[in-house]
Every structure is written in C-alpha cells, then in structure tokens.
Design an enzyme around this catalytic site. Structure first.
Site, PDB file in Angstrom:
ATOM      1  N   ILE A  13       0.815  -1.202   0.000  1.00 34.60           N
ATOM      2  CA  ILE A  13       0.000   0.000   0.000  1.00 34.60           C
ATOM      3  C   ILE A  13       0.858   1.266   0.000  1.00 34.60           C
ATOM      4  O   ILE A  13       0.510   2.278  -0.595  1.00 34.60           O
ATOM      5  CB  ILE A  13      -0.989   0.009   1.186  1.00 34.60           C
ATOM      6  CG1 ILE A  13      -2.019   1.124   1.037  1.00 34.60           C
ATOM      7  CG2 ILE A  13      -0.246   0.158   2.520  1.00 34.60           C
ATOM      8  CD1 ILE A  13      -2.955   0.949  -0.122  1.00 34.60           C
ATOM      9  N   SER A  35      11.218   0.092   8.484  1.00 38.65           N
ATOM     10  CA  SER A  35      10.509  -1.138   8.134  1.00 38.65           C
ATOM     11  C   SER A  35      11.421  -2.323   8.401  1.00 38.65           C
ATOM     12  O   SER A  35      12.649  -2.214   8.261  1.00 38.65           O
ATOM     13  CB  SER A  35      10.098  -1.111   6.657  1.00 38.65           C
ATOM     14  OG  SER A  35       9.341  -2.248   6.315  1.00 38.65           O
ATOM     15  N   ARG A  36      10.824  -3.432   8.767  1.00 39.41           N
ATOM     16  CA  ARG A  36      11.631  -4.637   8.997  1.00 39.41           C
ATOM     17  C   ARG A  36      12.228  -5.165   7.706  1.00 39.41           C
ATOM     18  O   ARG A  36      13.324  -5.720   7.697  1.00 39.41           O
ATOM     19  CB  ARG A  36      10.781  -5.723   9.653  1.00 39.41           C
ATOM     20  CG  ARG A  36      10.404  -5.445  11.093  1.00 39.41           C
ATOM     21  CD  ARG A  36       9.651  -6.610  11.693  1.00 39.41           C
ATOM     22  NE  ARG A  36       8.417  -6.881  10.968  1.00 39.41           N
ATOM     23  CZ  ARG A  36       7.630  -7.927  11.200  1.00 39.41           C
ATOM     24  NH1 ARG A  36       7.971  -8.814  12.112  1.00 39.41           N
ATOM     25  NH2 ARG A  36       6.515  -8.093  10.503  1.00 39.41           N
ATOM     26  N   LYS A  89      -5.684   2.982   7.478  1.00 42.02           N
ATOM     27  CA  LYS A  89      -6.874   2.287   7.976  1.00 42.02           C
ATOM     28  C   LYS A  89      -6.611   0.774   8.082  1.00 42.02           C
ATOM     29  O   LYS A  89      -5.817   0.246   7.301  1.00 42.02           O
ATOM     30  CB  LYS A  89      -8.080   2.579   7.091  1.00 42.02           C
ATOM     31  CG  LYS A  89      -8.025   1.957   5.685  1.00 42.02           C
ATOM     32  CD  LYS A  89      -8.555   0.532   5.667  1.00 42.02           C
ATOM     33  CE  LYS A  89      -8.276  -0.144   4.369  1.00 42.02           C
ATOM     34  NZ  LYS A  89      -8.644  -1.564   4.357  1.00 42.02           N
ATOM     35  N   ASP A 167     -11.210  -6.001   6.562  1.00 40.85           N
ATOM     36  CA  ASP A 167     -10.158  -5.088   6.089  1.00 40.85           C
ATOM     37  C   ASP A 167     -10.646  -4.307   4.872  1.00 40.85           C
ATOM     38  O   ASP A 167     -10.529  -3.077   4.845  1.00 40.85           O
ATOM     39  CB  ASP A 167      -8.877  -5.866   5.767  1.00 40.85           C
ATOM     40  CG  ASP A 167      -7.763  -4.946   5.296  1.00 40.85           C
ATOM     41  OD1 ASP A 167      -7.169  -4.254   6.145  1.00 40.85           O
ATOM     42  OD2 ASP A 167      -7.490  -4.899   4.077  1.00 40.85           O
TER      43      ASP A 167
END
Length: 307
Positions: A13, A35-36, A89, A167
């Site tokens: 996203i 971020s991992r 979201k 979702d």
C-alpha cells in the site's frame, strides 16, 4: 512550512499509494522510513521506529502503515516524541487503543489523523449531498473481492486483530457512515470463519437507524471474476448507486458524477491541513461497526482457506 515526513511499514500500500501521493504534494518532504523488510530509495532507512526517531530529529510527522496489530506502540512512540501521526486504515486493532492515542495527541498538542481512504473516493461527497435532500428507504452494500488478488501471502489479515474480510469491508462502512445523515447500528450479523483461520472470510450485517432504515451489507473475500464495491439506495428521489468503491454515482441508471481516483493525494492534503491547523480527525464510527459485528455476530465455520 514544509512537513518533514517519515513512513513506517514499507509494504504494497505504501509503494502503490503513499509514496506517489507524497511525491506529488509540495507540502511534504519525505526524509526517512522504517521497516523490517522494505526500503525507500533516496532517504534514510531504519529497521525500527525507535532508531528512526532517535536518528532523525527533524521529522515533523509520521505515517504508520504497518498491520493494525502493531500500530499502537509505534503511534505512542511518535506522539510522545511530539510528532503528528497519520494512521492508515483501520486506525488500530481496538477502539480503546485508538481512543487512547487521540487523548495522547491532544495532550501533546499534535495532530492525529485516522484516515479512511474510501471516504475520499471522487463520488462520495456527491452521494452525501444527494442523500441529504431525500428520504432513504433502504440500502444494500455489496463489497466482494478476491483475497488472493488483493492480499496474496499476507498472513496478518487472518490473525486476531487483522479483521479478515473487514479489512476491505471497513472501507464500505467508512463510506456509509459518511453519506448517511444519521447514525446506524448493527441489529444482527453472521460471520463466516474458515476452519483454519482466526478472522472471517465473509460477513453479512443488517443495520438500522432511529427511523427503521433497512440496510444490509454483504462482504465476501471469495469473489472471482469481476469485483464488487457497490452501494445502492432506494430513495424518494430515485435509485442511487455508488459503484467502483465510490468512484461513480448514478441515479436511476444515469451517471451524475464520475472523476479519476485521487484518494491518497486527497488524504495527504487533508493531513497537511490538520497539521497546520493543529487539529485532529479521529472518527471511529467504521471501526465501531466492525467491533459491534464481532460482538453481535453469529459465527459459522466454513471450509479451510489456503492462499
């Protein structure tokens, strides 16, 4: 004032929507990411939000785009560091944690934005204006898509707090709660859980309001072929249809509003306005409806789902 922005959780996203929206908005300068696994070229990258906040004090605002189960802790860290926060979201895994974040943002004097991207679809405000001028007799919501197409290999959506079919379904609820003039509430629900998963693959929810509105929402992640993101209402002024996830509005079969999709650019324009005005926007109505469905819903076990 240019807003120095950081993004946390570099996944699909972010690459598809957030990065292009930020790049096209002169209000922002993207300065860091955490971020991992993912990275953003041309800026500083970190493995954790803690490391990022410690190393880049110039950050003004943070967009949190990791799965909702992990968002609260990161949001607390950003808010306590005095950063404005944009929540992808759904804004969190529970109502209580997002309410706590709103209180923390208020105490720190920073902005918190619980973003609902589908509310920024091009025909949503036109639908809201149309319904405001007429009586809504009934409404049908059909939000049906292929999970294998839109969420391939994403295990987090099947875990507790991942919401499953809600979702995408929460996108429909975000539109419904925007376009209707008065609040609705769930009266009954059926949630279908694959026997090997902890989140539903389909849901049917009946809603009403103080005037007895007949509202039925059907969400399903097993749709193949054409995908369905439609809201239809029978009204005193004709049959309204909001289709394509809010892209097109028609009345009695005639298109009355259609524009190119610009959801995320619109979200980031709104977030910049919130930051500059020192305000927050945390509407939890869509998430509350999901929580109510889980509380009220009858659970049915269906065949196992394998990605």
């Amino acid at each position: 004032m240019t807003i120095h922005l950081a993004i946390v959780g570099i996944g699909k996203i972010v690459r598809d929507q957030h990065l292009p929206a930020v790049a096209g908005n002169a209000d922002y300068r993207l300065v860091a990411a955490a971020s991992r696994n993912g990275r953003v070229e041309g800026i500083e990258n970190f493995g954790t939000i803690e490391a990022m906040l410690a190393a880049v004090p110039s950050i003004d605002a943070v967009s949190l785009c990791m799965p909702p189960q992990y968002r609260y802790t990161a949001a607390v860290q950003a808010l306590e560091a005095g950063k404005h926060v944009f929540l992808e979201k759904p804004p969190g895994a529970t109502l209580s944690e997002v309410e706590d974040l709103a209180a923390r943002a208020d105490a720190k004097g920073v902005s918190l934005f619980a973003s609902w991207h589908s509310r920024h679809a091009p025909a949503v405000e036109a639908a809201r204006a149309f319904l405001a001028g007429t009586r809504v007799r009934s409404m049908r919501v059909s939000w049906k898509e292929d999970v294998r197409q839109w969420h391939p290999g994403q295990d987090w959506i099947w875990q507790p707090g991942g919401l499953g079919v809600f979702d995408p379904g929460i996108n429909a609820l975000s539109i419904v709660t925007r376009i209707l003039a008065q609040p609705v509430f769930a009266t009954e629900a059926t949630l279908e859980f694959p026997e090997n998963r902890d989140a539903p693959i389909a849901a049917t929810i009946r809603f009403s309001d103080a005037d007895g509105l007949d509202l039925l929402a059907e969400f399903d992640w097993r749709q193949t072929g054409p995908q369905s993101w439609d809201i239809e209402a029978e009204t005193g002024a004709g049959t309204m249809r909001l289709s394509g996830g809010g892209a097109t509005l028609s009345v009695d079969g005639m298109t009355v509003h259609a524009e190119p999709e610009q959801e995320y650019p619109s979200l980031y324009r709104h977030f910049a306005a919130l930051v500059r005005a020192g305000r927050s926007d945390v509407d939890l109505a869509p998430l509350r409806h999901v929580a109510d469905a889980f509380m009220l819903g009858r659970r049915e076990m269906v065949e196992a789902f394998h990605d």
